[in-house]
Design a protein around this motif. Structure first.
Motif, short mmCIF file in Angstrom:
data_model
loop_
_atom_site.label_atom_id
_atom_site.label_comp_id
_atom_site.label_asym_id
_atom_site.label_seq_id
_atom_site.Cartn_x
_atom_site.Cartn_y
_atom_site.Cartn_z
N PRO A 1 0.83 -1.20 0.00
CA PRO A 1 0.00 0.00 0.00
C PRO A 1 0.86 1.26 0.00
N LEU A 2 0.36 2.30 -0.66
CA LEU A 2 0.99 3.62 -0.66
C LEU A 2 0.10 4.56 0.13
N LEU A 3 0.71 5.29 1.05
CA LEU A 3 -0.03 6.08 2.03
C LEU A 3 0.22 7.57 1.83
N VAL A 4 -0.84 8.37 1.97
CA VAL A 4 -0.74 9.83 2.01
C VAL A 4 -1.38 10.32 3.30
N ASP A 5 -1.33 11.62 3.54
CA ASP A 5 -1.87 12.20 4.78
C ASP A 5 -1.26 11.47 5.99
N VAL A 6 0.04 11.28 5.93
CA VAL A 6 0.76 10.51 6.95
C VAL A 6 0.70 11.20 8.31
N GLU A 7 0.35 10.42 9.31
CA GLU A 7 0.36 10.88 10.70
C GLU A 7 1.35 9.99 11.46
N PRO A 8 2.55 10.49 11.78
CA PRO A 8 3.50 9.70 12.55
C PRO A 8 2.93 9.40 13.94
N VAL A 9 3.17 8.19 14.44
CA VAL A 9 2.67 7.80 15.75
C VAL A 9 3.82 7.57 16.72
N ALA A 10 4.80 6.74 16.35
CA ALA A 10 5.88 6.43 17.29
C ALA A 10 7.04 5.74 16.58
N TRP A 11 8.24 5.94 17.12
CA TRP A 11 9.41 5.17 16.72
C TRP A 11 9.34 3.83 17.42
N MET A 12 10.09 2.85 16.93
CA MET A 12 10.19 1.54 17.58
C MET A 12 11.59 1.39 18.18
N ASP A 13 11.64 1.01 19.43
CA ASP A 13 12.90 0.84 20.14
C ASP A 13 13.65 -0.39 19.64
N LEU A 14 14.98 -0.35 19.69
CA LEU A 14 15.81 -1.47 19.25
C LEU A 14 15.49 -2.75 20.04
N ALA A 15 15.24 -2.62 21.33
CA ALA A 15 14.89 -3.80 22.15
C ALA A 15 13.57 -4.41 21.68
N LEU A 16 12.67 -3.59 21.20
CA LEU A 16 11.40 -4.08 20.66
C LEU A 16 11.63 -4.94 19.42
N LEU A 17 12.58 -4.55 18.59
CA LEU A 17 12.89 -5.33 17.40
C LEU A 17 13.43 -6.71 17.79
N ASP A 18 14.28 -6.75 18.81
CA ASP A 18 14.80 -8.04 19.31
C ASP A 18 13.66 -8.89 19.88
N GLU A 19 12.76 -8.25 20.61
CA GLU A 19 11.62 -8.97 21.18
C GLU A 19 10.74 -9.52 20.06
N ALA A 20 10.47 -8.73 19.03
CA ALA A 20 9.64 -9.19 17.91
C ALA A 20 10.30 -10.37 17.20
N ARG A 21 11.60 -10.30 17.00
CA ARG A 21 12.34 -11.39 16.35
C ARG A 21 12.25 -12.67 17.18
N ASP A 22 12.45 -12.56 18.47
CA ASP A 22 12.37 -13.73 19.35
C ASP A 22 10.96 -14.31 19.36
N HIS A 23 9.97 -13.43 19.43
CA HIS A 23 8.57 -13.88 19.44
C HIS A 23 8.24 -14.59 18.13
N TYR A 24 8.61 -13.99 17.03
CA TYR A 24 8.35 -14.56 15.71
C TYR A 24 8.96 -15.95 15.58
N ARG A 25 10.19 -16.08 15.98
CA ARG A 25 10.87 -17.38 15.87
C ARG A 25 10.32 -18.42 16.83
N SER A 26 9.84 -18.01 17.97
CA SER A 26 9.33 -18.98 18.95
C SER A 26 7.89 -19.40 18.67
N ARG A 27 7.10 -18.52 18.06
CA ARG A 27 5.68 -18.80 17.87
C ARG A 27 5.33 -19.32 16.47
N LEU A 28 6.14 -18.96 15.46
CA LEU A 28 5.83 -19.33 14.09
C LEU A 28 7.02 -20.05 13.47
N GLU A 29 6.80 -20.67 12.35
CA GLU A 29 7.88 -21.38 11.66
C GLU A 29 8.56 -20.40 10.71
#
Length: 139
Positions: free
Chosen positions: A100-128
């Protein structure tokens, strides 16, 4: 712009419709100054390319699993100087990869580096993670 620090925080924002999209880029200011371009054709696109974080109707697992999966799909962009951030806006078209291509962009939040590690760990543990979609029957 605030920073979200946990996968649960992102999932809550997505579930409430506050931040239905994810983008990897230098950030909203940079995006406003440099329109998205199709790298192969050189054509300007009518919006910024984003990744939807809302789960499709067929997804019956927890939303947190879907969100972790979507976050992890573009982690390689970090090596290219991009950073993940959450946003909302209006979809106007699709890009060359059907994103998708988006206009009228409203920024909400940055993502912390620790969050990226948590997402990676969660993804690998819960899904194949990394399992091929199709098996080659000819082999």
């Amino acid at each position: 712009m605030p920073t979200v620090r946990t996968l649960r925080d992102v999932t809550d924002l997505v579930g409430r419709g506050v931040a239905p999209y994810l983008r990897y880029s230098p950030g909203p200011d940079s995006d406003a100054a440099h329109p998205s371009t199709d790298h192969e054709s050189g054509l300007l696109m009518p919006g910024v390319s984003i990744n939807p974080l809302e789960a499709p109707g067929w997804w019956t697992l927890p939303l947190e699993d879907w969100v972790a999966r979507r976050i992890c799909q573009y982690l390689r962009e970090l090596d290219e100087g991009a950073w993940p951030w959450l946003l909302s806006g209006r979809v106007v078209d699709v890009g060359p990869d059907n994103e998708p291509l988006l206009v009228d962009v409203e920024p909400v939040a940055w993502m912390d580096l620790a969050l990226l590690d948590e997402a990676r760990d969660h993804y690998r543990s819960r899904l194949e993670a990394g399992v091929a979609t199709h098996q080659d029957k000819a082999q």
